[in-house]
Design a protein around this motif. Structure first.
Motif, PDB file in Angstrom:
ATOM      1  N   CYS A 212      30.940  35.198  32.111  1.00  0.00           N
ATOM      2  CA  CYS A 212      31.650  36.472  32.288  1.00  0.00           C
ATOM      3  C   CYS A 212      31.979  36.667  33.754  1.00  0.00           C
ATOM      4  CB  CYS A 212      30.752  37.616  31.872  1.00  0.00           C
ATOM      5  SG  CYS A 212      30.847  37.948  30.145  1.00  0.00           S
ATOM      6  N   ASP A 213      33.185  37.086  34.012  1.00  0.00           N
ATOM      7  CA  ASP A 213      33.559  37.443  35.374  1.00  0.00           C
ATOM      8  C   ASP A 213      34.166  38.849  35.338  1.00  0.00           C
ATOM      9  OD1 ASP A 213      34.349  37.596  37.985  1.00  0.00           O
ATOM     10  OD2 ASP A 213      35.258  35.602  38.046  1.00  0.00           O
ATOM     11  N   VAL A 214      33.479  39.781  35.986  1.00  0.00           N
ATOM     12  CA  VAL A 214      33.948  41.172  36.013  1.00  0.00           C
ATOM     13  C   VAL A 214      34.772  41.363  37.281  1.00  0.00           C
ATOM     14  CG1 VAL A 214      33.224  43.582  36.070  1.00  0.00           C
ATOM     15  CG2 VAL A 214      31.911  41.907  34.747  1.00  0.00           C
ATOM     16  N   ASP A 215      35.902  42.029  37.174  1.00  0.00           N
ATOM     17  CA  ASP A 215      36.848  42.153  38.292  1.00  0.00           C
ATOM     18  C   ASP A 215      37.179  40.788  38.887  1.00  0.00           C
ATOM     19  OD1 ASP A 215      36.431  44.871  37.924  1.00  0.00           O
ATOM     20  OD2 ASP A 215      35.169  45.111  39.706  1.00  0.00           O
ATOM     21  N   PRO A 216      37.638  39.848  38.074  1.00  0.00           N
ATOM     22  CA  PRO A 216      37.922  38.505  38.622  1.00  0.00           C
ATOM     23  C   PRO A 216      39.083  38.562  39.603  1.00  0.00           C
ATOM     24  CG  PRO A 216      38.834  38.691  36.404  1.00  0.00           C
ATOM     25  CD  PRO A 216      38.043  39.953  36.649  1.00  0.00           C
TER      26      PRO A 216
END
Ligand code: ADP
Ligand code: ZN
Ligand code: ZN
Length: 738
Positions: A733-737
């Motif tokens: 998961c990458d938040v605010d990629p």
């Protein structure tokens, strides 16, 4: 006394409950040794103390408390929790990133486990008064001992052991005589006074900005300082730093690149002395650990200068956060968890301390600008460069038209080469920007079209002429450049496109007397190599500097009067909703390296698409227009800052399992999130190091609860990870990629 402790291990795991087992005066933030599994003793951090027995089984006891006080304060622990929650990773992964390696030793057994011992400095000290006669007496029989005693006396009675050249034998003999003794001490932690008189005098415009910031701080926590390149943002920061220090507060000053911190520290040390401390990943593990421990020990009033990881240092009374070049994508850690953004995390840290923040940039991110429109941040602008500086003239040069008229040679339009010749004639310097390193991005057989790809990644191999290799920029796989085409046997393999290496070669051919230098990932292999190139160019021992993105950042050359941006189309064609913003930022930042004297600076931008709206905005230097057009576009297509993005990357060596897994996850997510789910889609590079990749993207509009969304996504991912069928698929998961 609490009976149980929830502890954080440096593993990709959540917390575990252990019994405190009679360890006295345990506190949250303490480092402890714990047995975990059969053959491992780890350093762990106490996250919470309580009396609730574990629901299943019995709790193992902690083995020992490691240091006499906690190694992080409440605010750091809270920050770890926030990062784990917001960036959707385990708190163990945060611990791994946050603590320098030597503080968290690991061993097979308790006996072998050795906590970190801070380095001590050995000193020599006189034991008694020694008269001149005594000394004379000693010197007759033991002249070396007498010399040593004199040395210690001259130093005022104590002397650091490493500062004397006396041999160990001499020292031991003198100690035996009972004349001097040896004692150990942790390195001194006294702090220098601030030399207020050395603070730079601010110009009228800078003073005005300084006051606006101070005023904004009376009602707001965060200021976005939009100051054009060379407007003297650093000088303004310095005044705010001095004020924070005078209130006994700590300062955290972040820069996006290590090379920038090195230059900054010199400027800050002149005024703030040893209160200025540098911290980044290129320091030795020993040094990093030392800095960490000293930070823990120090009273407030420190300035930490570093890249994103510096925000994990255990500051006590953080009062001011500065994030310079806040727009820079390097603030985001993308490759490993925690995938955090240093700018946003630093703001969170500031809010945990109730500290103020200044975000500075000549090209603010659209997100931060939007925060000023919504009044979340105050907005302060500084539009003039320091001194009698002017902005360079921008010339957009049409490569298509140039080629049609026969005015383009290889990679260079006549508009550019004419100017290069002119500047060389005048003994001025030139900077050429090409955002690709290597010789050429790929090679091709002119007969059959064959082009070599990396066997483990779905990318072409980049040609490197100097090392005679074709190299993968994703996994470093390399092969020799074939002389004949392996597919058709023709002797027709040719480089396609331009990297910095080839630009340099061609420039040397076109201007044989010009002295060139190259600054890119292949030549700036260390901080030292980087400095050497920069210094050589600054001394004017070279005329033309050719470089990638690194030349766009923070450099200041008085004699550069011409800048060539060789391929602006590369920047504009990125398949990303931020492409225009990024291109604009890079163009402005590179242009900012131009001479500021008189009206002689010119920037030539080569492009095949001169109608692109960005060039009009660029020529006029109109930031507000750029930001407004970007914001309108983002609103229309539901991109940040109007939504938040969670990108899930699925990786596997087996393409079919990967596809099935991605479909299943997307379907489950759609049941909850509906049309907010995009994909699975194939990313631009769909295979790296032998692993195939697919992506699912979620866009959560600002009106919905983002924390609830993250929780639901985490649950769905957990479901998939549990199913045996998809065991071999990695989900990230990458938040605010970025
Ligand atoms: P920015 O960070 O805004 O790009 P800098 O702070 O690096 O700008 O300043 C650009 C140049 O101008 C530097 O060489 C700096 O030393 C000089 N400068 C700016 N303000 C002052 C000042 N008030 N006094 C002396 N020199 C200044
Ligand atoms: Zn061929
Ligand atoms: Zn590869």
């Amino acid at each position: 006394m609490a009976q149980y402790a929830d502890i954080i291990l440096p593993l990709a795991q959540g917390t575990y409950t252990y019994a405190t087992g009679g360890i006295e005066s345990l506190e949250e933030g303490d480092a402890v040794a714990v047995q975990f599994g059969k053959n491992s003793v780890y350093t762990a951090i106490v996250a919470r103390l309580h009396d609730e027995p574990p629901k299943r089984g019995s709790a193992k006891p902690l083995l020992a408390k490691l240091y006499h006080r906690p190694i992080l304060h409440r605010q750091q622990l809270d920050l770890w929790r926030w990062i784990a929650d917001y960036y959707m990773c385990t708190i163990g992964e945060v611990m791994r990133a946050a603590l320098p390696s030597l503080i968290k030793p690991h061993a097979a057994t308790h006996e072998e486990f050795e906590p970190y011992r801070p380095k001590v400095v050995r000193h020599l000290r006189l034991c008694c008064e020694i008269s001149a006669e005594q000394l004379e007496h000693i010197s007759q029989r033991a002249p070396r001992q007498a010399a040593l005693i004199e040395e210690v006396m001259a130093a005022g009675g104590t002397l650091e052991r490493s500062l004397t050249e006396a041999s160990a034998a001499t020292i031991n003999a003198t100690v035996k005589r009972g004349l001097i003794e040896i004692f150990e001490q942790e390195p001194s932690s006294s702090v220098d006074d601030v030399k207020v008189e050395l603070l730079p005098q601010l110009s009228k415009a800078q003073l005005c900005v300084n006051e606006q910031i101070a005023e904004a701080f009376s009602t707001q926590k965060t200021v976005l300082l939009h100051g054009v390149t060379s407007s003297g943002k650093t000088e303004i920061y310095m005044h705010h730093i001095a004020e924070a220090l005078s209130r006994g507060e700590d300062v955290l000053y972040l820069a996006p690149e290590i090379s920038l911190t090195t230059q900054l520290v010199v400027r800050l040390r002149a005024v703030f002395g040893n209160r200025t401390v540098v911290y980044h990943s290129k320091l030795s593990p020993e040094r990093r650990t030392q800095v960490y421990m000293e930070c823990l020990r120090a009273d407030a009033g420190q300035i930490i200068v570093g890249v994103r990881s510096a925000l994990f240092l255990p500051l006590k009374r953080l009062g001011l956060v500065i994030v310079d070049e806040e727009h820079d994508a390097s603030y985001k850690q993308s490759d490993t968890a925690p995938r955090y953004n240093g700018r946003d995390t630093a703001l969170m840290l500031a809010s945990l301390f109730g500290a103020k923040s200044i975000l500075g940039s000549a090209t603010p991110s659209v997100e931060s600008y939007a925060n000023t429109l919504s009044k979340k941040f105050a907005y302060v602008t500084l539009n003039e460069r320091y001194g009698a500086a002017t902005t360079p003239q921008i010339i957009i040069s049409d490569t298509i038209r140039s080629a049609k008229r026969g005015e383009r040679r290889l990679h260079f339009n006549k508009e550019l080469t004419d100017r290069i010749a002119e500047r060389l004639e005048r003994n001025e310097q030139i900077l050429l920007f090409q955002n690709r390193r290597g010789y050429s991005p790929y090679v091709e057989c002119k007969e059959c079209g064959w082009s070599p790809h990396c066997p483990s990644c779905n990318v072409t191999l980049t040609m490197h002429r100097q090392s005679n290799a074709l190299r993968c920029h994703y996994c470093s796989h390399a092969i020799n450049i074939p002389t004949v085409c392996p597919q058709c046997g023709a002797n027709a393999i040719a480089p396609m496109g331009f990297g910095t290496e080839r630009v340099e070669e061609e420039i040397c051919r076109l201007f044989p007397t010009a002295r060139t230098l190259r600054l890119d990932g292949d030549t700036a292999t260390s901080d030292k190599a980087y400095r050497e190139i920069i210094d050589t160019f600054a001394r004017h021992d070279a005329d033309i500097l050719i470089g990638t993105q690194i030349i766009a950042k923070g450099l200041d050359f008085a004699n550069v009067t011409l800048i060539g941006i060789l391929n602006a189309d590369n920047l504009l064609k990125m398949p990303d909703f931020r492409a225009s913003e990024r291109a604009w930022q890079t163009l402005i930042q590179v242009s900012g390296r131009c001479c500021r004297r008189d009206d002689i600076g010119e920037v030539v931008v080569q492009s095949a698409d001169i109608q692109h709206p960005i060039f009009e905005i660029l020529s006029e230097g109109d930031y507000t227009a750029m930001a407004a057009s970007q914001l309108a576009e983002r609103q229309l297509f539901n991109y940040p800052p109007y939504t938040r993005i969670i990108r899930i990357t699925l990786q596997s060596e087996q393409p079919t399992t990967l596809a099935e897994c991605s479909m299943a996850l997307a379907q489950n997510l759609r049941r909850i999130f509906d049309s907010r789910v995009l994909g699975p889609v194939t990313p631009l590079i769909d295979k790296i190091r032998g692993e195939h990749r697919l992506e699912i993207v979620l866009k959560i509009e600002n009106a919905s609860s983002f924390s609830k969304a993250r929780k639901l996504v985490a649950e769905q991912i957990c479901e998939i990870e549990k199913s045996s069928q998809f065991r071999k698929v990695k989900l990230i998961c990458d938040v605010d990629p970025l």
